[in-house]
Scaffold this active site. Structure first.
Site, PDB file in Angstrom:
ATOM      1  N   CYS A   1       0.832  -1.202   0.000  1.00 32.19           N
ATOM      2  CA  CYS A   1       0.000   0.000   0.000  1.00 32.19           C
ATOM      3  C   CYS A   1       0.873   1.261   0.000  1.00 32.19           C
ATOM      4  CB  CYS A   1      -0.987  -0.026   1.160  1.00 32.19           C
ATOM      5  SG  CYS A   1      -2.344   1.107   0.914  1.00 32.19           S
TER       6      CYS A   1
ATOM      7  N   HIS B   1      -3.720  -5.214  -0.127  1.00 33.52           N
ATOM      8  CA  HIS B   1      -3.356  -5.697   1.208  1.00 33.52           C
ATOM      9  C   HIS B   1      -3.345  -7.219   1.289  1.00 33.52           C
ATOM     10  CE1 HIS B   1      -3.223  -1.870   3.424  1.00 33.52           C
ATOM     11  NE2 HIS B   1      -4.040  -1.474   2.449  1.00 33.52           N
TER      12      HIS B   1
ATOM     13  N   GLU C   1      -2.235  -8.922   3.542  1.00 35.38           N
ATOM     14  CA  GLU C   1      -2.498  -9.346   4.931  1.00 35.38           C
ATOM     15  C   GLU C   1      -3.995  -9.319   5.242  1.00 35.38           C
ATOM     16  OE1 GLU C   1      -1.834  -6.403   4.029  1.00 35.38           O
ATOM     17  OE2 GLU C   1      -2.773  -4.932   5.349  1.00 35.38           O
TER      18      GLU C   1
END
Lengths: 1074, 358
Positions: B253, B337, B339
């Site tokens: 990001c 993202h 994650e």
């Protein structure tokens, strides 16, 4: 990229609509056909369901109205030589047929490639043992299950797992033959039934009370995966997902839970190797993140149709493209047209699916919901609050509900038990419990429904109480009014809550609320379903209305160039895919003629609610209130109420009163046909006979009437306590019993009694008129005598055994009626013919159930003509008529008694079939044979059990019995029938009724030992012993999956067909070749 | 519930009710189309300075889990130590909640952390406005306090400095390979994803000069605001790149944008950003596509990438950059993202790729 070697593709349909396999496959198949045709691929469709949209001109290149079985599919393959076959778009019927074709190496033999998911992957998901093993390989948890080949091993497995357990039959759709067992006794019973459907049953630990969550997953051949939608069942595990209210997206899952299951779904689809679409069902622990995979459906399903409609993502269309070899990234999002089809839709609304049951139509049926499906249809409601969505949905199912609150009071004796053992009345019982002061916790502990849902329902109730306290309309301030509407209240519910509806006429009360509400500025807004929650601009025409918003998503033209077609609502017994076909034909014609077509409907199983089919789709209610809302926004040229069955028909008068332009036949004429008194008066005036009838309010009056007309009579109570809504009574005793048990006769609830004419032919006139003049028509004849509902009857078209004189009279009377009612549009008249004497049973000034059948047999699209007339366009009388046909069409009915535990599978004046097929043949016998095979009958191998009813019926069956003997069949017959056959020199073996036990041989034993291949059981009357003996035989035949016929005329015709024709005599001819 | 009005910079007003902390507030109004994950989003530091509009109408259904912390100092369920969004704007707040893991309602949590929440807003209409007009500044005022009008500025403010850790924090000390994580406003699930792969994480403030530390790989975290305000971070990255061309670098990001800037590329502001769980990206030059979770308002300009760099991922909806990589050195990054938290976990394998390079 696309596989360029595939030029011609065979697609298997799902056949007649039945419980567990209904209209969703017309939608899936139509989408697949559209996807293939877009690729320039030639399409061949096998589907005997003649009423579907997919079997219409221009949808597939070639259509065969043949049974979807390996025998016929092979013959079609032989003839058509396709390069590819699609198995995933015709439900379990097509899938099972495909697996058989693969196992019998037929596909290999003709070098036909299975497009999409490979058959081995299908087998890996269908065979429970393989399935569990497959998921074990990737450490995905499944429900621990023991496959058993006999009852003893099932018992042992259950003992090991510990009760409660669930039993499932392998390879069965919609949980057929499955059930929960709390003890060994219950297990024995359910296991036997399951074994009758499958050689293998599965015993599993029950996870009752867990959440049930589904994901729709898509994968392309490049291993790219998406989940298109997840759904959460309102009801916990234990109730079949087809029986449960389903919410999309899930409401009670956290991000972690949602994506845990998301990731698992993708892991599973990759490992199994799906190419196309599949559905993964999970059981999810409400107290942790523990889960079990319940099953994977490696095909389009009811859930995938729902997911497509809930999200706007056309799963079947995309799956067909993936089968052709495309990657998801090569396809566009059909809604935005600019973004990629590789994405996951995000919703900014909440969708609620509610099943529609018709259990009231079946005598004796078990109403408890469980792991086997019983619902016959479903609705989908869209809202921006859960309350709005579920209240809309409860109205949409069309069973007289006004929403969650404001309904007729329900009489329930034992609320606790009713909450624990759910029935089709489940939601109403929750409302009742809330009214009686049950807490959310109490209801949760009895139902295991997540408290979040219950709290939302409580909100609706609280608002209702708040409205009640206001007592008068002008005490309701704008804030409360808005809140009520945001929570999905109708003007009627508000009128009832404040007591207005009790004081004045309900229509006037609704009008007052509407007016007052508009003055307060509380109006609905139109929102789009755009798959991306407004992130990207979308030209989508897929719309719904909500009160949870401040602005419309679209701008209106106000040019009077649009035409609203009212759809047919939830599929139910008596109204299903045939009206969807009619609606779609109307939309097509409207578009073709340069108008904008607008559909209002809310049935996710339909093609008419595919946003591609019209210029604007309002996926919303067909209530007066909502139709008026849309009418006021659209300002259309007119509204069509005659192609959607009874729901739009019933709105005609009220819409007309609001000056809504109804196209075609006037609302006044519709009322003159619908209103029994007005219609009779008209028939008297034009000197047309009808069965004598009277609306009566006391037993004395009923007796007096019957003294005049004589038994038998048809009795139709206006208020039904339990069981079927109407019945034929042939003597005093039956009449007393029926009225005592089933109905409440009073001033308020009159009973309509009419003379029942036995042994009359029943004839249908389907026609289209313009300004009272008939333009096109089709006369068809029932094989059964009157007394079998026209929706259940077997129909031959053109008529084969009518006197020319009868036909002449039918035409004459129809012309008179059309003129008298000044009909412009479709209509249907049902006649009784006693020799050549005609009586009119009823007349509907709308398209009827048989319109697609006769249109397709005649190859004249009656709806297109009707629509043109309604649009005021010129039409010509078709050059050909039914006497020009060189072939016969037979429409046969599909029954779903096997899913309706305990229901008596006998036919009567109330309809009980769930679907139909229509087959063509060069003669009646081959068309009938084809049609009967298409609805699941089999040509018997050897033994036939006969109980043939009354003397007259016995006589009717005599020739057929003789034919059976001559063709080498062995006959078994119960007492009276056996004697009658013997007296007439027909050899047979006497068997005993259940009440005659222990005398041997016992009919039931023969059935249980599978020694009988066909049961013909014609009920004599409604006497107690007949009901119990005949019932046991009929029910056993159904439960043991043995073909059953309960009508002597149909039995005779079927016997004649299979004795005079063999399977090879059924011509493999495409529709257009006839 | 008190009546409130959301006023956008162009004067548009939306009327709703307050269900969170009762405080007038201003910020950049952004929409997020995710259907789940409000606790994760609210605690995502990348939302600092923003009023978060949720397009999914029903919010609060499953309440809020306990704001507890693990022994390593990371939150058990949240993405940072507090709510970073300035406010949350929803259509239909669910006053009642139901979930086994919930400890309180969303309203209770917002009040505790003094963050406003408003409901009854047509968030679809609001989103359409933001889409057409681009993101706007907005303010929430209480109708009964018309004089109390808050102000705020978003552009040019260094939000990274506000949310970054203030000193070096070490996790999993001595576990194995050492990863320096430049904290521009890191989501804790990034740290969890690294720790799960048995590396030691040295979390340093955004402008900390880590180049003299002993470490095996560099991780550039996500963060809020304008990447052009993070000049020092970019300089440190350049320094590290110059020092060791073989140093594995992975960015997410804001990390993608900082890596791009370090490599000489330009950043521009998107009209209304990507904030959702359903962003499709394609790995350039392959048929591999992924559904990703995203939250960013700025993007790397593909055309400005230096000749040593190439796009790694591209957004399938609008063609914008979704990641870059160096043609020869082990440097790569994702705009989305991997994650997740919240969102789909389909791309978590990128952490494996990174750890394998160490």
């Amino acid at each position: 990229m696309k596989d360029e070697n595939i030029k011609k593709v065979l697609i298997l349909g799902s056949g007649a609509l039945k419980i567990g396999e209904a209209g969703e496959f017309d939608y899936s198949g139509s989408q697949a056909l559209k996807a293939l045709r877009e690729e320039g691929v030639e399409t061949v469709l096998i589907n005997p369901n003649i009423a579907t949209v997919q079997t219409s001109e221009g949808v597939a290149d070639r259509i065969y109205f043949l049974p979807v079985t390996p025998f016929f599919v092979e013959k079609v393959i032989q003839k058509e030589q396709p390069q590819g076959i699609l198995l995933a778009f015709g439900g379990q019927t097509a899938l099972n047929c495909g697996v058989q074709l693969y196992e019998q190496k037929i596909l290999e033999k003709y070098n036909v490639k299975v497009l999409g998911t490979p058959v081995q992957a299908i087998i890996d998901t269908e065979d429970r043992e393989l399935f569990v093993k497959k998921l074990d390989e990737i450490d995905v948890k499944t429900i621990k299950s023991h496959a058993c080949e006999n009852t003893e091993s099932a018992r042992a497995a259950a003992k090991e797992l510990g009760y409660p357990v669930i039993i499932r039959a392998a390879y069965a759709l919609g949980g057929l033959g499955s059930g929960f067992c709390d003890n060994e006794e219950e297990l024995d019973k359910i296991a036997e039934k399951a074994f009758s459907f499958s050689p293998q049953v599965l015993v599993e630990k029950s996870l009752k009370g867990w959440k049930e969550i589904e994901y729709e997953v898509v994968r392309d051949k490049y291993d790219n995966c998406i989940t298109v939608c997840n759904m959460e069942n309102f009801d916990p595990l234990g109730i079949h997902t087809g029986e449960s209210i389903v919410i999309a997206p899930s409401q009670t899952l956290t991000n972690s839970e949602y994506h845990k299951l998301h990731a698992l779904s993708i892991k599973i689809i990759r490992h199994i190797g799906i190419i196309g679409e599949c559905n993964v069902q999970y059981a999810f622990d409400p107290e942790s993140e523990d889960y079990r995979v319940i099953e994977v459906n490696a095909r389009l399903s009811r859930s995938s149709a729902l997911a497509s409609k809930a999200t706007g993502y056309p799963l079947a269309f995309v799956a067909a493209k993936l089968g052709m070899g495309y990657g998801l990234f090569e396809l566009k999002n059909s809604v935005t047209k600019t973004t990629s089809a590789f994405f996951e839709p995000t919703l900014d609304y909440v969708v609620c699916k509610i099943p529609r049951w018709d259990l009231g139509k079946f005598r004796g049926v078990d109403r408890e919901l469980g792991s086997s499906m019983k619902s016959v249809g479903e609705v989908m409601a869209i809202g921006r609050t859960f309350e709005e969505s579920i209240q809309k949905g409860l109205r949409m199912i069309g069973q007289g509900l006004h929403g969650f609150v404001g309904n007729k009071e329900l009489q329930i004796e034992d609320i606790d038990n009713a909450l624990k053992a759910p029935t089709d009345k489940r939601v109403l019982i929750i409302e009742k419990a809330l009214t009686l002061g049950y807490t959310i916790d109490q209801i949760h502990s009895l139902t295991k429904i997540d408290k979040w849902f219950l709290q939302k329902l409580q909100n609706i109730r609280n608002t209702y109480i708040e409205l009640q306290k206001k007592g008068a309309l002008n005490n309701v301030d704008v804030e409360l009014m808005r809140r009520a509407k945001v929570e999905g209240f109708t003007d009627f519910q508000i009128a009832r809550a404040i007591g207005l509806e009790a004081r004045i006429d309900s229509e006037a009360a609704i009008g007052m609320v509407r007016k007052y509400r508009k003055e307060l500025g509380v109006l609905p807004v139109v929102k789009q379903i755009d798959t991306l929650a407004a992130e990207y601009p979308a030209q989508t025409n897929y719309l719904y209305l909500t009160y949870s918003g401040v602005a419309n998503d679209i701008n209106y033209e106000n040019d009077k160039k649009s035409i609203i077609v009212l759809g047919s609502g939830a599929y139910r017994i008596g109204s299903s895919v045939e009206f969807d076909w009619c609606g779609v034909q109307a939309l097509n014609t409207i578009r073709k003629e340069g108008f904008r077509s607008i559909m209002i409907n809310y049935n996710p199983e339909t093609v008419s609610t595919d946003y591609d089919m019209c210029d604007r789709l309002y996926f919303d209610e067909l209530t007066f209130e909502r139709v008026m809302d849309i009418y006021e926004l659209e300002c259309p040229y007119g509204v069509i109420v005659s192609t959607g069955g009874q729901i739009p028909n019933n709105l005609a008068m009220r819409l007309d009163a609001e000056q809504v332009p109804i196209l075609g036949t006037s609302a006044k004429s519709i009322d003159n046909a619908e209103d029994r008194d007005k219609f009779s008066e008209m028939l008297d005036r034009i000197d047309v006979d009808q069965p004598k009838w009277s609306a009566l309010t006391s037993m004395e009056d009923i007796h007096e009437f019957i003294d005049k007309v004589g038994f038998p009579v048809l009795v139709r109570p206006s208020y039904v306590l339990s069981g079927a809504a109407m019945n034929v009574c042939s003597n005093e005793e039956e009449l007393e019993r029926f009225l005592r048990l089933a109905a409440n006769v009073s001033k308020k609830h009159p009973v309509v009694v009419s003379k029942f004419h036995e042994h009359n032919k029943e004839i249908e006139m389907d026609a289209v008129a313009r300004d009272g003049e008939i333009i096109a028509y089709a006369i068809s004849e029932h094989i059964e005598f009157a007394g079998v509902h026209s929706g259940d009857a077997t129909i031959q078209f053109p008529p084969q055994k009518l006197y020319v004189e009868t036909v002449r009279q039918i035409k004459k009377v129809s012309r008179q009626i059309a003129k008298e009612l000044h009909i412009s549009g479709p209509f249907n008249i049902q006649f009784l013919a006693e020799k050549n004497h005609l009586r009119v049973i009823e007349c509907n000034l709308r398209a009827s159930r048989s319109f697609p059948f006769v249109s397709k047999v005649l190859k004249i699209n009656l709806i297109e003509i009707a629509t043109r007339i309604m649009l005021g366009l010129p039409v010509e009388k078709p050059a050909k008529n039914l006497f020009d046909l060189d072939y016969v069409g037979i429409k046969a009915s599909q029954f779903s008694f096997n899913r309706l535990q305990k229901a008596d599978p006998v036919l009567g004046v109330d309809m009980s079939s769930t679907g139909e097929v229509g087959c063509l043949g060069d003669d009646t016998a081959s068309a009938l044979l084809c049609a009967m095979l298409s609805v699941g009958h089999r040509i018997p191998k050897k033994n036939i059990l006969l109980s043939t009813g009354t003397g007259k019926q016995k006589a009717e069956m005599l020739d057929a019995a003789r034919q059976l003997i001559n063709n080498g069949y062995s006959l078994y017959a119960t007492g009276g029938t056996s004697r009658y056959l013997a007296d007439n020199g027909i050899e047979n073996t006497l068997v005993y009724w259940p009440s005659e036990a222990p005398q041997q041989p016992q009919a039931l034993d023969l059935l249980h030992n599978h020694e009988i291949d066909l049961v013909v059981n014609v009920p004599k009357d409604l006497t107690v012993s007949e009901l119990s003996n005949g019932y046991k035989i009929r029910r056993a035949a159904i439960d043991l999956n043995i073909p059953l016929i309960t009508n002597s005329r149909l039995a005779s015709a079927f016997i004649d067909a299979f004795c005079s024709k063999s399977l090879d005599d059924i011509a493999i001819k495409a529709w257009e070749v006839y | 519930m008190r009546n409130v009005t959301l006023i956008l910079d162009d004067g548009t007003r939306f009327h709703g009710k307050s269900f969170g902390y009762e405080k007038a507030v201003a910020g950049e109004v952004v929409f997020n189309t995710a259907m789940t994950g409000y606790p994760e989003s609210l605690t995502d530091p990348s939302y600092a300075g923003q009023l978060m509009v949720l397009t999914y109408p029903l919010i609060g259904n499953y309440g809020v889990p306990a704001f507890s912390f693990e022994s390593n100092g990371l939150a058990t369920f949240m993405e940072s130590e507090k709510i970073h969004a300035e406010a949350i704007i929803v259509s239909d707040y669910s006053t009642e909640f139901s979930h086994w893991n919930a400890k309180e309602s969303l309203a209770e949590w917002l009040k505790r952390e003094q963050v406003p929440g408003i409901t009854g807003i047509d968030t679809r209409e609001l989103t359409k406005m933001l889409r057409e007009h681009g993101v706007m500044m907005g303010k929430i005022i209480f109708d009964d306090e018309p004089e109390n009008i808050p102000t705020a500025q978003y552009s040019g403010v260094n939000y990274i400095a506000k949310v970054s850790c203030k000193e070096v924090i070490r996790y999993n000390e001595g576990a194995g390979k050492k990863v320096v994580l430049v904290d521009c406003g890191v989501k804790q699930n990034i740290i969890r994803c690294l720790l799960k792969r048995n590396v030691e994480v040295i979390r340093v403030p955004w402008n900390y000069d880590f180049t003299d530390l002993e470490y095996d790989g560099l991780f550039l975290a996500n963060g809020p605001g304008d990447p052009d305000t993070a000049v020092e971070a970019v300089e440190n990255i350049r320094k590290a790149m110059a020092k060791n061309a073989n140093l594995p670098i992975f960015g997410i990001c804001m990390g993608n944008q900082l890596l791009a800037k370090a490599g000489g590329a330009k950043i521009y502001k998107l009209k209304y950003g990507h904030r959702s769980h359903n962003q499709p990206v394609r790995q350039v030059g392959t048929n591999r596509c992924f559904i990703t979770s995203q939250n960013h308002g700025y993007a790397v300009d593909n055309d400005s990438l230096g000749s040593d760099w190439e796009p790694l991922f591209v957004n399938m909806n609008d063609g914008s950059n979704e990641g870059i990589r160096h043609k020869t050195n082990p440097w790569f990054s994702a705009q989305f993202h991997p994650e997740a938290a919240s969102g789909p976990v389909d791309t978590e394998f990128l952490f494996d790729d990174f750890v394998q390079l160490l």
